[in-house]
Design a protein around this motif. Sequence first.
Motif, PDB file in Angstrom:
ATOM      1  N   GLY A  81      13.094  50.603  22.991  1.00 54.59           N
ATOM      2  CA  GLY A  81      12.067  51.635  23.064  1.00 54.59           C
ATOM      3  C   GLY A  81      12.011  52.348  24.403  1.00 54.59           C
ATOM      4  O   GLY A  81      10.956  52.847  24.793  1.00 54.59           O
ATOM      5  N   CYS A  82      13.126  52.392  25.091  1.00 52.90           N
ATOM      6  CA  CYS A  82      13.171  53.052  26.399  1.00 52.90           C
ATOM      7  C   CYS A  82      13.178  54.567  26.209  1.00 52.90           C
ATOM      8  O   CYS A  82      14.122  55.128  25.654  1.00 52.90           O
ATOM      9  CB  CYS A  82      14.419  52.606  27.157  1.00 52.90           C
ATOM     10  N   SER A  83      12.145  55.220  26.665  1.00 54.12           N
ATOM     11  CA  SER A  83      12.040  56.668  26.482  1.00 54.12           C
ATOM     12  C   SER A  83      13.019  57.436  27.369  1.00 54.12           C
ATOM     13  O   SER A  83      13.317  58.589  27.104  1.00 54.12           O
ATOM     14  CB  SER A  83      10.612  57.137  26.763  1.00 54.12           C
ATOM     15  N   GLN A  84      13.521  56.809  28.405  1.00 55.14           N
ATOM     16  CA  GLN A  84      14.488  57.453  29.303  1.00 55.14           C
ATOM     17  C   GLN A  84      15.903  56.932  29.056  1.00 55.14           C
ATOM     18  O   GLN A  84      16.721  56.878  29.959  1.00 55.14           O
ATOM     19  CB  GLN A  84      14.114  57.200  30.754  1.00 55.14           C
ATOM     20  N   HIS A  85      16.200  56.559  27.808  1.00 51.86           N
ATOM     21  CA  HIS A  85      17.456  55.874  27.528  1.00 51.86           C
ATOM     22  C   HIS A  85      18.690  56.650  27.977  1.00 51.86           C
ATOM     23  O   HIS A  85      19.618  56.059  28.515  1.00 51.86           O
ATOM     24  CB  HIS A  85      17.559  55.480  26.057  1.00 51.86           C
ATOM     25  N   LEU A  86      18.734  57.972  27.786  1.00 52.06           N
ATOM     26  CA  LEU A  86      19.921  58.716  28.211  1.00 52.06           C
ATOM     27  C   LEU A  86      20.119  58.654  29.723  1.00 52.06           C
ATOM     28  O   LEU A  86      21.234  58.477  30.203  1.00 52.06           O
ATOM     29  CB  LEU A  86      19.850  60.178  27.759  1.00 52.06           C
ATOM     30  N   LYS A  87      19.037  58.777  30.471  1.00 50.99           N
ATOM     31  CA  LYS A  87      19.141  58.702  31.927  1.00 50.99           C
ATOM     32  C   LYS A  87      19.578  57.312  32.366  1.00 50.99           C
ATOM     33  O   LYS A  87      20.463  57.154  33.186  1.00 50.99           O
ATOM     34  CB  LYS A  87      17.815  59.070  32.589  1.00 50.99           C
ATOM     35  N   TRP A  88      18.970  56.289  31.808  1.00 50.80           N
ATOM     36  CA  TRP A  88      19.310  54.915  32.189  1.00 50.80           C
ATOM     37  C   TRP A  88      20.734  54.572  31.775  1.00 50.80           C
ATOM     38  O   TRP A  88      21.452  53.897  32.495  1.00 50.80           O
ATOM     39  CB  TRP A  88      18.313  53.942  31.594  1.00 50.80           C
ATOM     40  N   THR A  89      21.143  55.026  30.586  1.00 50.21           N
ATOM     41  CA  THR A  89      22.524  54.787  30.155  1.00 50.21           C
ATOM     42  C   THR A  89      23.492  55.463  31.109  1.00 50.21           C
ATOM     43  O   THR A  89      24.493  54.875  31.515  1.00 50.21           O
ATOM     44  CB  THR A  89      22.751  55.300  28.716  1.00 50.21           C
ATOM     45  N   ALA A  90      23.189  56.696  31.484  1.00 50.75           N
ATOM     46  CA  ALA A  90      24.052  57.419  32.423  1.00 50.75           C
ATOM     47  C   ALA A  90      24.135  56.691  33.758  1.00 50.75           C
ATOM     48  O   ALA A  90      25.219  56.553  34.333  1.00 50.75           O
ATOM     49  CB  ALA A  90      23.543  58.848  32.620  1.00 50.75           C
ATOM     50  N   ASP A  91      23.004  56.209  34.238  1.00 49.59           N
ATOM     51  CA  ASP A  91      23.006  55.457  35.490  1.00 49.59           C
ATOM     52  C   ASP A  91      23.811  54.164  35.351  1.00 49.59           C
ATOM     53  O   ASP A  91      24.570  53.797  36.234  1.00 49.59           O
ATOM     54  CB  ASP A  91      21.576  55.107  35.924  1.00 49.59           C
ATOM     55  N   PHE A  92      23.636  53.485  34.231  1.00 50.72           N
ATOM     56  CA  PHE A  92      24.292  52.193  34.017  1.00 50.72           C
ATOM     57  C   PHE A  92      25.813  52.328  33.957  1.00 50.72           C
ATOM     58  O   PHE A  92      26.535  51.530  34.532  1.00 50.72           O
ATOM     59  CB  PHE A  92      23.778  51.552  32.736  1.00 50.72           C
ATOM     60  N   VAL A  93      26.287  53.345  33.264  1.00 50.57           N
ATOM     61  CA  VAL A  93      27.738  53.515  33.123  1.00 50.57           C
ATOM     62  C   VAL A  93      28.306  54.466  34.170  1.00 50.57           C
ATOM     63  O   VAL A  93      29.477  54.810  34.123  1.00 50.57           O
ATOM     64  CB  VAL A  93      28.130  53.970  31.696  1.00 50.57           C
ATOM     65  N   CYS A  94      27.472  54.860  35.134  1.00 45.83           N
ATOM     66  CA  CYS A  94      27.903  55.705  36.265  1.00 45.83           C
ATOM     67  C   CYS A  94      28.563  56.998  35.784  1.00 45.83           C
ATOM     68  O   CYS A  94      29.625  57.387  36.268  1.00 45.83           O
ATOM     69  CB  CYS A  94      28.846  54.938  37.194  1.00 45.83           C
ATOM     70  N   ARG A  95      27.909  57.641  34.833  1.00 51.42           N
ATOM     71  CA  ARG A  95      28.416  58.912  34.313  1.00 51.42           C
ATOM     72  C   ARG A  95      27.254  59.882  34.241  1.00 51.42           C
ATOM     73  O   ARG A  95      26.099  59.493  34.304  1.00 51.42           O
ATOM     74  CB  ARG A  95      29.016  58.700  32.925  1.00 51.42           C
ATOM     75  N   GLY A  96      27.554  61.146  34.065  1.00 52.09           N
ATOM     76  CA  GLY A  96      26.513  62.158  33.961  1.00 52.09           C
ATOM     77  C   GLY A  96      25.792  62.079  32.629  1.00 52.09           C
ATOM     78  O   GLY A  96      26.350  61.647  31.625  1.00 52.09           O
ATOM     79  N   ARG A  97      24.550  62.508  32.646  1.00 52.80           N
ATOM     80  CA  ARG A  97      23.740  62.439  31.418  1.00 52.80           C
ATOM     81  C   ARG A  97      24.342  63.284  30.301  1.00 52.80           C
ATOM     82  O   ARG A  97      24.358  62.874  29.145  1.00 52.80           O
ATOM     83  CB  ARG A  97      22.317  62.910  31.741  1.00 52.80           C
ATOM     84  N   SER A  98      24.864  64.458  30.627  1.00 51.61           N
ATOM     85  CA  SER A  98      25.466  65.302  29.584  1.00 51.61           C
ATOM     86  C   SER A  98      26.727  64.655  29.018  1.00 51.61           C
ATOM     87  O   SER A  98      27.010  64.761  27.823  1.00 51.61           O
ATOM     88  CB  SER A  98      25.779  66.705  30.120  1.00 51.61           C
ATOM     89  N   THR A  99      27.489  63.944  29.858  1.00 55.93           N
ATOM     90  CA  THR A  99      28.677  63.232  29.382  1.00 55.93           C
ATOM     91  C   THR A  99      28.271  62.102  28.442  1.00 55.93           C
ATOM     92  O   THR A  99      28.877  61.909  27.381  1.00 55.93           O
ATOM     93  CB  THR A  99      29.484  62.656  30.562  1.00 55.93           C
ATOM     94  N   VAL A 100      27.237  61.361  28.811  1.00 57.04           N
ATOM     95  CA  VAL A 100      26.730  60.283  27.961  1.00 57.04           C
ATOM     96  C   VAL A 100      26.247  60.847  26.644  1.00 57.04           C
ATOM     97  O   VAL A 100      26.569  60.332  25.562  1.00 57.04           O
ATOM     98  CB  VAL A 100      25.603  59.501  28.684  1.00 57.04           C
ATOM     99  N   ASP A 101      25.495  61.926  26.676  1.00 57.56           N
ATOM    100  CA  ASP A 101      24.980  62.559  25.460  1.00 57.56           C
ATOM    101  C   ASP A 101      26.133  62.972  24.557  1.00 57.56           C
ATOM    102  O   ASP A 101      26.112  62.724  23.347  1.00 57.56           O
ATOM    103  CB  ASP A 101      24.114  63.763  25.821  1.00 57.56           C
ATOM    104  N   ARG A 102      27.165  63.560  25.121  1.00 56.88           N
ATOM    105  CA  ARG A 102      28.339  63.991  24.340  1.00 56.88           C
ATOM    106  C   ARG A 102      29.068  62.778  23.753  1.00 56.88           C
ATOM    107  O   ARG A 102      29.452  62.766  22.598  1.00 56.88           O
ATOM    108  CB  ARG A 102      29.273  64.810  25.222  1.00 56.88           C
ATOM    109  N   ASP A 103      29.222  61.731  24.559  1.00 59.74           N
ATOM    110  CA  ASP A 103      29.955  60.540  24.117  1.00 59.74           C
ATOM    111  C   ASP A 103      29.251  59.786  22.997  1.00 59.74           C
ATOM    112  O   ASP A 103      29.898  59.283  22.089  1.00 59.74           O
ATOM    113  CB  ASP A 103      30.235  59.598  25.270  1.00 59.74           C
ATOM    114  N   ILE A 104      27.927  59.713  23.051  1.00 58.69           N
ATOM    115  CA  ILE A 104      27.228  58.951  22.012  1.00 58.69           C
ATOM    116  C   ILE A 104      27.180  59.731  20.692  1.00 58.69           C
ATOM    117  O   ILE A 104      26.932  59.148  19.644  1.00 58.69           O
ATOM    118  CB  ILE A 104      25.815  58.506  22.428  1.00 58.69           C
ATOM    119  N   LYS A 105      27.471  61.018  20.735  1.00 58.86           N
ATOM    120  CA  LYS A 105      27.495  61.815  19.519  1.00 58.86           C
ATOM    121  C   LYS A 105      28.861  61.767  18.841  1.00 58.86           C
ATOM    122  O   LYS A 105      28.990  62.196  17.709  1.00 58.86           O
ATOM    123  CB  LYS A 105      27.123  63.268  19.816  1.00 58.86           C
ATOM    124  N   LYS A 106      29.877  61.238  19.519  1.00 60.43           N
ATOM    125  CA  LYS A 106      31.229  61.166  18.943  1.00 60.43           C
ATOM    126  C   LYS A 106      31.289  60.118  17.874  1.00 60.43           C
ATOM    127  O   LYS A 106      30.640  59.134  17.873  1.00 60.43           O
ATOM    128  CB  LYS A 106      32.262  60.840  20.033  1.00 60.43           C
TER     129      LYS A 106
END
Length: 81
Positions: free
Chosen positions: A56-81
Amino acid sequence: MKENNYYLNDLALRLLVRFLKTKIKRAADIRKYYFDLPQFVIDATKAVNERLVELGCSQHLKWTADFVCRGRSTVDRDIKK
């Protein structure tokens, strides 16, 4: 915080090596497998993001980006693949 990141890297590496030890008994066995690093990064990103969504993390994209050391837009694109 960096100590935790190193610990997770070490844990992930140990799990991968343990799996390899169970599957690869001889040098010739390695030819049965192919490691796709770019796809692995995408799969790991998806798994981290899905877990944060489950929590239930409302900032999941930001935290995921921080965790995997990638940009938020890259994470967003990758999770949609």
